[in-house]
Structures are given as structure tokens and as C-alpha cells.
Motif scaffolding. Structure first.
Motif, PDB file in Angstrom:
ATOM      1  N   ASP A   1     -30.000  64.654  60.630  1.00 60.04           N
ATOM      2  CA  ASP A   1     -28.550  64.848  60.582  1.00 60.04           C
ATOM      3  C   ASP A   1     -28.106  64.671  59.131  1.00 60.04           C
ATOM      4  O   ASP A   1     -28.883  64.216  58.281  1.00 60.04           O
ATOM      5  CB  ASP A   1     -27.814  63.870  61.493  1.00 60.04           C
ATOM      6  CG  ASP A   1     -26.459  64.414  61.949  1.00 60.04           C
ATOM      7  OD1 ASP A   1     -26.067  65.497  61.472  1.00 60.04           O
ATOM      8  OD2 ASP A   1     -25.803  63.766  62.778  1.00 60.04           O
TER       9      ASP A   1
ATOM     10  N   PHE B   1     -25.993  55.905  59.393  1.00 57.91           N
ATOM     11  CA  PHE B   1     -24.890  56.314  58.538  1.00 57.91           C
ATOM     12  C   PHE B   1     -23.724  55.326  58.614  1.00 57.91           C
ATOM     13  O   PHE B   1     -23.083  55.031  57.601  1.00 57.91           O
ATOM     14  CB  PHE B   1     -24.417  57.717  58.930  1.00 57.91           C
ATOM     15  CG  PHE B   1     -25.470  58.787  58.773  1.00 57.91           C
ATOM     16  CD1 PHE B   1     -26.483  58.655  57.845  1.00 57.91           C
ATOM     17  CD2 PHE B   1     -25.443  59.931  59.562  1.00 57.91           C
ATOM     18  CE1 PHE B   1     -27.455  59.635  57.696  1.00 57.91           C
ATOM     19  CE2 PHE B   1     -26.401  60.922  59.428  1.00 57.91           C
ATOM     20  CZ  PHE B   1     -27.412  60.776  58.488  1.00 57.91           C
ATOM     21  N   LYS B   2     -23.440  54.785  59.804  1.00 57.78           N
ATOM     22  CA  LYS B   2     -22.355  53.822  59.952  1.00 57.78           C
ATOM     23  C   LYS B   2     -22.628  52.560  59.139  1.00 57.78           C
ATOM     24  O   LYS B   2     -21.734  52.019  58.487  1.00 57.78           O
ATOM     25  CB  LYS B   2     -22.171  53.454  61.428  1.00 57.78           C
ATOM     26  CG  LYS B   2     -21.507  54.532  62.265  1.00 57.78           C
ATOM     27  CD  LYS B   2     -21.389  54.072  63.715  1.00 57.78           C
ATOM     28  CE  LYS B   2     -20.760  55.147  64.592  1.00 57.78           C
ATOM     29  NZ  LYS B   2     -20.683  54.715  66.016  1.00 57.78           N
TER      30      LYS B   2
ATOM     31  N   GLU C   1     -26.971  58.237  63.628  1.00 56.13           N
ATOM     32  CA  GLU C   1     -25.544  58.024  63.383  1.00 56.13           C
ATOM     33  C   GLU C   1     -25.275  56.562  63.034  1.00 56.13           C
ATOM     34  O   GLU C   1     -24.401  56.262  62.207  1.00 56.13           O
ATOM     35  CB  GLU C   1     -24.733  58.448  64.606  1.00 56.13           C
ATOM     36  CG  GLU C   1     -24.760  59.966  64.841  1.00 56.13           C
ATOM     37  CD  GLU C   1     -24.117  60.374  66.148  1.00 56.13           C
ATOM     38  OE1 GLU C   1     -23.658  59.467  66.894  1.00 56.13           O
ATOM     39  OE2 GLU C   1     -24.074  61.579  66.438  1.00 56.13           O
ATOM     40  N   GLU C   2     -26.035  55.659  63.646  1.00 61.02           N
ATOM     41  CA  GLU C   2     -25.892  54.228  63.307  1.00 61.02           C
ATOM     42  C   GLU C   2     -26.358  53.953  61.891  1.00 61.02           C
ATOM     43  O   GLU C   2     -25.795  53.103  61.193  1.00 61.02           O
ATOM     44  CB  GLU C   2     -26.667  53.372  64.307  1.00 61.02           C
ATOM     45  CG  GLU C   2     -25.909  53.090  65.575  1.00 61.02           C
ATOM     46  CD  GLU C   2     -26.415  51.838  66.261  1.00 61.02           C
ATOM     47  OE1 GLU C   2     -25.622  50.902  66.458  1.00 61.02           O
ATOM     48  OE2 GLU C   2     -27.601  51.801  66.605  1.00 61.02           O
TER      49      GLU C   2
ATOM     50  N   ARG D   1     -30.172  60.554  69.257  1.00 60.66           N
ATOM     51  CA  ARG D   1     -29.481  60.934  68.018  1.00 60.66           C
ATOM     52  C   ARG D   1     -28.513  59.839  67.551  1.00 60.66           C
ATOM     53  O   ARG D   1     -28.196  59.755  66.352  1.00 60.66           O
ATOM     54  CB  ARG D   1     -28.690  62.228  68.217  1.00 60.66           C
ATOM     55  CG  ARG D   1     -29.484  63.497  68.045  1.00 60.66           C
ATOM     56  CD  ARG D   1     -28.570  64.687  67.855  1.00 60.66           C
ATOM     57  NE  ARG D   1     -27.854  64.604  66.604  1.00 60.66           N
ATOM     58  CZ  ARG D   1     -26.604  64.153  66.462  1.00 60.66           C
ATOM     59  NH1 ARG D   1     -25.914  63.730  67.501  1.00 60.66           N
ATOM     60  NH2 ARG D   1     -26.034  64.142  65.286  1.00 60.66           N
ATOM     61  N   TRP D   2     -28.004  59.021  68.474  1.00 59.96           N
ATOM     62  CA  TRP D   2     -27.083  57.957  68.075  1.00 59.96           C
ATOM     63  C   TRP D   2     -27.732  57.024  67.053  1.00 59.96           C
ATOM     64  O   TRP D   2     -27.031  56.365  66.270  1.00 59.96           O
ATOM     65  CB  TRP D   2     -26.609  57.154  69.302  1.00 59.96           C
ATOM     66  CG  TRP D   2     -27.699  56.412  70.009  1.00 59.96           C
ATOM     67  CD1 TRP D   2     -28.435  56.840  71.052  1.00 59.96           C
ATOM     68  CD2 TRP D   2     -28.205  55.105  69.696  1.00 59.96           C
ATOM     69  NE1 TRP D   2     -29.365  55.902  71.429  1.00 59.96           N
ATOM     70  CE2 TRP D   2     -29.244  54.825  70.602  1.00 59.96           C
ATOM     71  CE3 TRP D   2     -27.871  54.150  68.741  1.00 59.96           C
ATOM     72  CZ2 TRP D   2     -29.958  53.636  70.582  1.00 59.96           C
ATOM     73  CZ3 TRP D   2     -28.587  52.959  68.719  1.00 59.96           C
ATOM     74  CH2 TRP D   2     -29.609  52.714  69.634  1.00 59.96           C
TER      75      TRP D   2
ATOM     76  N   THR E   1     -25.017  63.245  56.377  1.00 56.89           N
ATOM     77  CA  THR E   1     -23.818  62.447  56.146  1.00 56.89           C
ATOM     78  C   THR E   1     -23.293  62.727  54.750  1.00 56.89           C
ATOM     79  O   THR E   1     -24.056  63.055  53.831  1.00 56.89           O
ATOM     80  CB  THR E   1     -24.092  60.935  56.324  1.00 56.89           C
ATOM     81  OG1 THR E   1     -22.848  60.237  56.364  1.00 56.89           O
ATOM     82  CG2 THR E   1     -24.939  60.373  55.187  1.00 56.89           C
TER      83      THR E   1
ATOM     84  N   ASP F   1     -28.883  68.362  65.923  1.00 58.80           N
ATOM     85  CA  ASP F   1     -27.618  68.682  66.593  1.00 58.80           C
ATOM     86  C   ASP F   1     -27.325  70.173  66.441  1.00 58.80           C
ATOM     87  O   ASP F   1     -28.153  70.938  65.975  1.00 58.80           O
ATOM     88  CB  ASP F   1     -26.494  67.838  65.994  1.00 58.80           C
ATOM     89  CG  ASP F   1     -25.328  67.662  66.953  1.00 58.80           C
ATOM     90  OD1 ASP F   1     -25.449  68.068  68.127  1.00 58.80           O
ATOM     91  OD2 ASP F   1     -24.290  67.130  66.529  1.00 58.80           O
TER      92      ASP F   1
ATOM     93  N   HIS G   1     -29.433  63.978  53.894  1.00 61.20           N
ATOM     94  CA  HIS G   1     -29.949  64.557  55.147  1.00 61.20           C
ATOM     95  C   HIS G   1     -31.362  64.012  55.382  1.00 61.20           C
ATOM     96  O   HIS G   1     -32.340  64.540  54.859  1.00 61.20           O
ATOM     97  CB  HIS G   1     -29.979  66.082  55.041  1.00 61.20           C
ATOM     98  CG  HIS G   1     -30.359  66.772  56.318  1.00 61.20           C
ATOM     99  ND1 HIS G   1     -29.433  67.284  57.192  1.00 61.20           N
ATOM    100  CD2 HIS G   1     -31.570  67.030  56.873  1.00 61.20           C
ATOM    101  CE1 HIS G   1     -30.048  67.838  58.223  1.00 61.20           C
ATOM    102  NE2 HIS G   1     -31.351  67.684  58.057  1.00 61.20           N
TER     103      HIS G   1
END
Length: 464
Positions: A81, A328-329, A325-326, A321-322, A83, A187, A116
């Protein structure tokens, strides 16, 4: 295994790089001044990040090396993914050079760069192994629209979306001698015909969320293809409530359908690419619910989905995939807040971002160790012997009087020391309650570092 740098230009750079990794992990801060204990330390960190002998490629190579050592012999899931690191708030201060450019920031023309990564997880239990490949890039400082660039007519290699193929190829090259097989998960943006045509091989499969309702070889459309198909299976999941979206907690029943389909080559794709491709189309759709947040995942895969168990595996792998995302968070506002960095050069911010991303893997290992009791993860993957000694002392202070508030794990088991970090981060210590999350562990690490520094000073003074 220790997640450290192992290959830099000289031993001094190696020492400094590993010290920065250690300090980032212990203190959970992006600020060099706040991480450093002395002016000499701060200067050493600034010099490391600005040193031309430590390139982004050098850092990425070391991160990939850690990943390869950790995942050797495993069947893996490689999640990709993108960011955006938005540095617009520093536009008057940060140096405008070749390492920074325009971004997608809302309401204004953003300033920053993009990352990425290809995050590698164990296919059986989701253990994070690290990053097989990472692409860091920026656009030009002068903004030009897709229309001005004639974007739609460009070959795929000249489009920004080529990042999906490029990182997939780099992931294959990085892991080919280390893992027996891999599934690359992406995604909607990764739904690119050229990728399905060129990336899969004997050891690599693709699993991508469908972006467009493509026309198929048999003249039907992709999304309507399963409407008349009976469900091949179903399962239930718990959907948590969300105050922000006013979503109520519910139990969702998901029906699974799948079918082999044949895609036509889009008109804007080179005729050198295959004119059609056979893939499997999987749909996981919520039944008995009509809300706007109804679950409906449509996935395309190169895997041979010959039964519902394989389809379920694909759905579960996509749900992972979460994890990225974590990453990146934690890199950004919910953790290290890299976008608030005081560094003057984007090149230094880019390097620091990569270092933080490696630190995040340790946080994931800590959370996983506690969430999955059957997994055995050695404590030395996160802590030194001296740190373990300090954590043992902390256990005496943090344990309660009842058995339920005792630390139930043995020495050298990472779970034993995660228990301590979680307690320092505000977790109550009851096994029956929810396991500590990433944010709790991140907060606990900051308290841990401060407490250990005091313990070290006290011990040194008492031995004089």
C-alpha cells in the motif's frame, strides 16, 4: 533474531544506526532532540541522517535483510500500500530539493513524498517478518495535472501506478531464494491488467481487490457475474461499533461466492500483453443487512480457487491489509508523528521514516506475542539482556496480590516482558480483558525508557 543494521559503510555508521533504532524503539518519538540524551548524541543522529554514505537504498537493503532472515522457509503474504508524508506545515523551513515535491494533500497543494512498502507476514498466523521491498519517491515541485501530462496515454512504466508492479518485482527478487511461495496482496489501485499478466509465476500469486466492473470475454460484466450463483459457504464476524460513523455493533453473516472468469485486455494496454487472462473472482458479501456500510469485498486472484476453504483463505489474507494501515498510523499522527519532524531536509525525514518503520515491526511482534499465546517468540527479538533484567525488577512492582494479576509467563518468553510494557502503558493486567493494543504498547515503551534510565543511574551510583 535481533532486528538491527548489519551492513553499512563502516563500523561507526553501523553503531550509530543501531543506536538510533534502539532509541526510537525505547522512546517512541520522532524528535532527535527529545530522543537524544546529550548534544553529542543529537549531532551524531543528525549527521547519520544527512550522511551521503548512508543512502535510502542502504537502509532498505538492511531492512530487507532482516525480513529475509526472519521469513526463511515460510509461506508468506506480502501486503502493499502507499502512504503520503505531508510536510506542508514546514514549507517555509524545509529545503526544496530533489527529495520533496507536490502531494495529494486536501484543500491545498501538498508538499512531501510517498512510501510504498511490501510488508511480509506469515501466511498461517500473520507473524510480521518485515519489509521485502520499499519504494520511496516524490513528484516534481512544480505541479502538473494528469491532463497536462497526457497521463492516460503513457505506457504503464511511466505512470505512477507502476509502483505496484515495481514493488511486486522487487519483492520477488528479494525473497526468491528464501521462501517457497508468496501471495502478493493489494487494494483496488493494484487492479492493473499488466500486473496480472506479468507478475505471477511458479512461486508468486496475486490477490487484489477489484476496482472496476470489467467487461469479460463472454460479454458479461465482472460484478454481475456472481449474482445468479449460489453461495458456496458462509461465516459470521463481529463488526465493532464506531462513534465517528455512528455504526452500531452487529454480527454480520458473510456469504462466499467464487467463479473463474476471463478478462479482456483493455484498449489502452500494449498489444504485446496477452489478449485475455483467466483469473478467479471471489465475492464476500454481507446478507440480511442493507446499511450503507454493508460489507462487500470483490477480489481477483491468480490462485486456483477450487473449493470454499481456499476462498476463505483469500478473504482472510485480504483482511490482513489493516496491518499495513497500522504501520502508517504509527508512523504518522497516531504514533511517531513523522510529519511534525523538525528536520530541515526531506532526505533526512525519508531516512528517519524508514528507521521508524523497522521499529514498528518490533511493536507488532510484541502485540502478536501476547495475542497469540501458542506462538513462541524469543525476548531477544525486542530486548537486550540488561533491559530484561530491569523488566524482571518491574514485575515485582507491577504484579497484584491475586493470581489474576500475576505475570504468568516464563523468563526469555517475549510475552513476559510485553506484559510489563502493557502495564506501564495503562493496561490493567487482567487476562480476561481485551489484550493490549499497539497504542498501549507504544505508550508503555516511553515510560519504560524513562524508568530504565533512572534505574541504570541509580545502580551505577550505588556501585561506586
Amino acid at each position: 533474531m535481533r532486528r538491527d543494521f548489519s551492513d553499512l559503510d563502516d563500523m561507526r555508521l553501523l553503531y550509530r544506526g543501531n543506536k538510533i533504532l534502539s532509541d526510537l524503539f525505547r522512546k517512541g518519538l520522532h524528535s532527535i532532540r527529545q530522543i537524544s540524551t546529550t548534544d553529542a548524541d543529537a549531532k551524531g543522529m543528525y549527521r547519520f541522517l544527512q550522511n551521503e554514505r548512508v543512502s535510502e537504498d542502504d537502509i532498505i537493503m538492511n531492512l530487507a535483510s532482516n525480513c529475509k532472515k526472519a521469513c526463511k522457509g515460510k509461506y508468506v503474504i506480502c501486503i502493499q500500500d502507499t502512504t503520503e508524508i505531508n510536510l506542508s506545515s514546514h514549507s517555509r523551513r524545509i529545503t526544496k530539493d530533489d527529495f520533496i515535491g507536490t502531494t495529494n494533500a486536501k484543500n491545498s497543494q501538498g508538499l512531501g513524498f510517498f512510501i510504498h512498502p511490501s510488508l511480509v507476514l506469515d501466511a498461517q498466523n500473520g507473524t510480521p517478518y518485515g519489509y521485502a521491498a520499499i519504494k520511496v519517491w516524490n513528484r516534481p515541485l512544480k505541479f502538473t495535472s494528469k491532463f497536462e501530462r497526457g497521463y492516460s496515454k503513457l505506457p504503464i512504466e511511466e505512470k505512477e501506478s507502476y509502483k505496484w508492479l515495481e514493488v511486486s518485482k522487487n519483492t520477488q527478487a528479494s525473497l526468491k531464494d528464501f521462501v517457497p511461495a508468496m501471495v502478493i496482496v493489494q487494494d483496488r489501485e493494484g487492479d492493473i491488467y499488466e500486473q496480472f499478466a506479468t507478475i505471477p509465476n511458479a512461486t508468486t500469486e496475486l490477490l487484489v481487490r477489484a476496482r472496476t466492473d470489467r467487461k469479460l470475454k463472454d460479454k458479461t460484466s465482472l460484478f454481475s457475474n456472481l449474482e445468479t450463483e449460489p453461495a458456496q459457504g458462509s461465516y459470521q464476524i463481529e463488526v465493532d461499533s464506531c462513534a465517528k460513523t455512528k455504526r452500531k455493533k452487529r454480527t454480520a453473516t458473510i456469504e462466499i461466492r467464487y467463479k473463474e472468469v476471463e478478462l479482456n485486455r483493455p484498449t489502452n494496454v500494449s498489444k504485446a500483453i496477452a489478449s485475455s487472462l483467466k483469473l478467479f473472482f471471489i465475492e464476500a458479501s454481507e446478507t440480511g443487512y442493507t446499511g450503507k456500510d454493508k460489507i462487500c469485498w470483490r477480489l481477483l486472484t491468480t490462485m486456483n480457487v477450487e473449493n470454499v476453504e481456499i476462498a476463505k483463505n483469500c478473504i482472510e489474507w485480504y483482511s490482513w491489509r489493516w496491518t499495513i494501515e497500522e504501520v502508517f498510523k504509527i508512523l504518522k499522527k497516531e504514533g511517531f508523528n513523522i510529519e511534525a519532524s523538525e528536520l530541515e531536509y526531506a532526505s533526512s525525514v525519508r531516512k528517519l521514516s524508514l528507521l521508524i518503520m523497522e521499529v514498528v515491526i518490533k511493536l507488532f511482534l510484541m502485540r502478536l506475542a501476547y495475542a497469540e499465546p501458542e506462538l513462541e517468540i524469543s525476548s531477544n527479538s525486542c530486548f537486550t539482556e540488561e533491559e530484561e533484567e530491569f523488566l524482571e525488577h518491574q514485575i515485582d512492582h507491577l504484579e497484584g496480590k491475586t493470581e489474576k494479576q500475576k505475570n504468568p509467563y516464563k523468563q526469555k518468553d517475549l510475552k513476559r516482558y510485553v506484559w510489563v510494557i502493557a502495564r506501564l502503558g495503562g493496561w490493567k493486567g487482567y487476562e480476561s480483558k481485551r489484550h493490549p493494543g499497539i497504542t498501549t504498547l507504544w505508550i508503555g515503551l516511553k515510560y519504560f525508557k524513562a524508568a530504565m534510565e533512572g534505574w541504570t543511574i541509580s545502580r551505577n551510583v550505588s556501585t561506586r
